[in-house]
Design a protein around this motif. Sequence first.
Motif, PDB file in Angstrom:
ATOM      1  N   VAL A   1       0.871  -1.193   0.000  1.00  0.00           N
ATOM      2  CA  VAL A   1       0.000   0.000   0.000  1.00  0.00           C
ATOM      3  C   VAL A   1       0.900   1.232   0.000  1.00  0.00           C
ATOM      4  O   VAL A   1       1.808   1.333   0.837  1.00  0.00           O
ATOM      5  N   PRO A   2       0.673   2.155  -0.941  1.00  0.00           N
ATOM      6  CA  PRO A   2       1.522   3.357  -0.948  1.00  0.00           C
ATOM      7  C   PRO A   2       1.203   4.262   0.240  1.00  0.00           C
ATOM      8  O   PRO A   2       0.081   4.256   0.748  1.00  0.00           O
ATOM      9  N   ASP A   3       2.200   5.035   0.663  1.00  0.00           N
ATOM     10  CA  ASP A   3       1.952   6.001   1.739  1.00  0.00           C
ATOM     11  C   ASP A   3       1.031   7.111   1.242  1.00  0.00           C
ATOM     12  O   ASP A   3       0.204   7.623   1.990  1.00  0.00           O
ATOM     13  N   SER A   4       1.217   7.485  -0.012  1.00  0.00           N
ATOM     14  CA  SER A   4       0.329   8.488  -0.609  1.00  0.00           C
ATOM     15  C   SER A   4       0.330   8.300  -2.119  1.00  0.00           C
ATOM     16  O   SER A   4       1.136   7.542  -2.665  1.00  0.00           O
ATOM     17  N   GLY A   5      -0.576   9.008  -2.779  1.00  0.00           N
ATOM     18  CA  GLY A   5      -0.686   8.881  -4.227  1.00  0.00           C
ATOM     19  C   GLY A   5      -1.857   8.000  -4.611  1.00  0.00           C
ATOM     20  O   GLY A   5      -2.541   7.431  -3.747  1.00  0.00           O
ATOM     21  N   ALA A   6      -2.083   7.908  -5.899  1.00  0.00           N
ATOM     22  CA  ALA A   6      -3.219   7.129  -6.401  1.00  0.00           C
ATOM     23  C   ALA A   6      -2.808   6.416  -7.683  1.00  0.00           C
ATOM     24  O   ALA A   6      -1.871   6.842  -8.364  1.00  0.00           O
ATOM     25  N   PHE A   7      -3.487   5.323  -7.975  1.00  0.00           N
ATOM     26  CA  PHE A   7      -3.218   4.645  -9.250  1.00  0.00           C
ATOM     27  C   PHE A   7      -4.450   3.903  -9.739  1.00  0.00           C
ATOM     28  O   PHE A   7      -5.358   3.584  -8.956  1.00  0.00           O
ATOM     29  N   TRP A   8      -4.452   3.677 -11.041  1.00  0.00           N
ATOM     30  CA  TRP A   8      -5.523   2.935 -11.699  1.00  0.00           C
ATOM     31  C   TRP A   8      -4.868   1.831 -12.528  1.00  0.00           C
ATOM     32  O   TRP A   8      -3.887   2.083 -13.227  1.00  0.00           O
ATOM     33  N   VAL A   9      -5.409   0.649 -12.444  1.00  0.00           N
ATOM     34  CA  VAL A   9      -4.940  -0.450 -13.289  1.00  0.00           C
ATOM     35  C   VAL A   9      -6.142  -0.959 -14.075  1.00  0.00           C
ATOM     36  O   VAL A   9      -7.162  -1.319 -13.469  1.00  0.00           O
ATOM     37  N   ALA A  10      -6.028  -0.964 -15.383  1.00  0.00           N
ATOM     38  CA  ALA A  10      -7.139  -1.354 -16.272  1.00  0.00           C
ATOM     39  C   ALA A  10      -8.402  -0.564 -15.922  1.00  0.00           C
ATOM     40  O   ALA A  10      -9.512  -1.105 -15.940  1.00  0.00           O
ATOM     41  N   GLY A  11      -8.215   0.666 -15.570  1.00  0.00           N
ATOM     42  CA  GLY A  11      -9.351   1.535 -15.274  1.00  0.00           C
ATOM     43  C   GLY A  11      -9.914   1.398 -13.871  1.00  0.00           C
ATOM     44  O   GLY A  11     -10.860   2.089 -13.508  1.00  0.00           O
ATOM     45  N   VAL A  12      -9.348   0.495 -13.076  1.00  0.00           N
ATOM     46  CA  VAL A  12      -9.862   0.272 -11.719  1.00  0.00           C
ATOM     47  C   VAL A  12      -9.018   1.062 -10.716  1.00  0.00           C
ATOM     48  O   VAL A  12      -7.780   0.966 -10.733  1.00  0.00           O
TER      49      VAL A  12
END
Lengths: 317, 268
Positions: free
Chosen positions: A55-66
Amino acid sequence: MGMALQAKDLRKTYAGTVAVESLSLEVEAGKVLGFLGPNGAGKTTVIRILSTILVPDSGAFWVAGVFHTHPQQIRQRLGVLPESAGYPAGLTGEEWLTYHGRLFGRTRSAARATARRLLDDVGLSGRGTSRIGTYSRGMRQRLGIARALVNDPDVVFLDEPTLGLDPSGQIQVLEIVTRLARKHGVTVMMSTHLLAEVEQVCDEVLILNRGHAVAQGTVAEVVHRAAAPRQALVRVPPELHDRALTVLGDGRIESRPAGSGRRGELTVSGPITASPEQLSSRALRPLLESGIPVLAFTLEGGRLSDAFLAVTAGSGG
Amino acid sequence: MAEPGGDAARSAFPASVVVAQRELQDLWLGGRGLPLMLAFTLMSSVTSYLISSNQTLNFLEVRESVSLSVRVAVAVSALLVVLAAADAISGERERGTLESLLLTPAPRRSLVVGKGVAALSLWLAAVILSMPYVWFLGRGVGVVGKAAVGSLVVSGLLALFLTGLGLVISIVLTSNRVSLALSLFMLVALYAPSQLATVGLQPSAGDLVQRLDPFTSGLRYLDALVVGGHSYGQDVGLLLAPGIGAVAFPVAALAMSGHLALFGRDRP
């Protein structure tokens, strides 16, 4: 074409030590991203974050739109070959793939059929019923790739897929990667140290150094931005060594005896903006016009490896 | 290769059942379970022979012989269960196979439940295998039924407790050796008071402690049932500690399974 992979300002620390800092990336669907960096740069951490293992400390991500707050949905669409993956020595390759297929929700028969197909795809169909303990390293690596594809994923992360493989094994793995992207439209993020192969296979590269993205784009863009030195090695007959130096000097191209110290070997350098063709032309033409035979001409600059070294200079990796 | 995201027949089984099936196959067909049970059977045969000899020499009464045999079965099943549970997660971590499992959409809880079921199968097999010995030693005095039911209940509660304990330790620790060693130490620490109680310590002195220790209170219940001839309900309060352990630790393991990570709590 939509984005298969997006990350914004990812940060991860381990006990106060920054592993990844302000990492953002975007990869279009069906593209192959070469994920490069010295040892300890944070590549595996990034892959583990994007594959929902960390789990990242901060930030955001999307994989295949999820979005990253739905890890189970991400894992449903994701295939991963982890770095230094372990394999149950007592199971056969087919049993192991079938088991994982069932964990992705397939019936036993569907999972077995998928396992056999994938074993065939990665060239292990003849060894599917052998225990994994009897597999060579290359076979295990290919089995790991088959495992990453067991759910027909939209996005695949391959962490050092060619690690420890012989040249033919490396070629096989790179062929699989190419086939995945070109034929099946799968987005691949591949961490590797094989820069020459990255140039062949990858649409884009991202170079990570000490947790920071230091270069990102197509190979040409990264090489251009990194301002890698462009130079070439010229071999002429040893008795024409001094004359060749004079001719090249008259042609206003920087030249010097090569680092090997052997007579007849010269290093020529062009300006940063020079293309390989311009450098070749400017070095070869005066020599040939002066009747000096060129025995060999090898471009040394302007490669991804130069860019890599330039942007990761000073790294302890 | 199939098209990505292509439809595949969906399994009717939840992931916990799939994991349990795989773990049971690994345990019983892969080789570890059967040799362990063979060793247990050999040990039970030798123990029963020695107990039977003592019976013949009138050193032990029949009821005491049965109680001793049941105690051995409880202890051995507890040992097998706690070691299997302690190896369940940290063993996968150490062998590098946990990451692949965590990368599947199977809920973490399913992995823990499936592995717990496999560990519990060792208890069931050990208890079933101990029954012929209980029957052999206790035949003719009407104690076999009580001993069988009592040992099933007590060892079952202890097995659930130890499965939960082993899984909690295995989830938390990265090193499999440390996980196994700590689980074994906990087992010995819990089992030791039950042995001290039988060698003449004042029962009143540590009565509360013995009631709090799941092993000691469980074995005291068995003794009361088999040796004392008490009814099932007469000393049911002694099952409180093993009962609480049988609920609390599996629940704790399930609660912690949501945080099951590639590394234990002892490493980043």
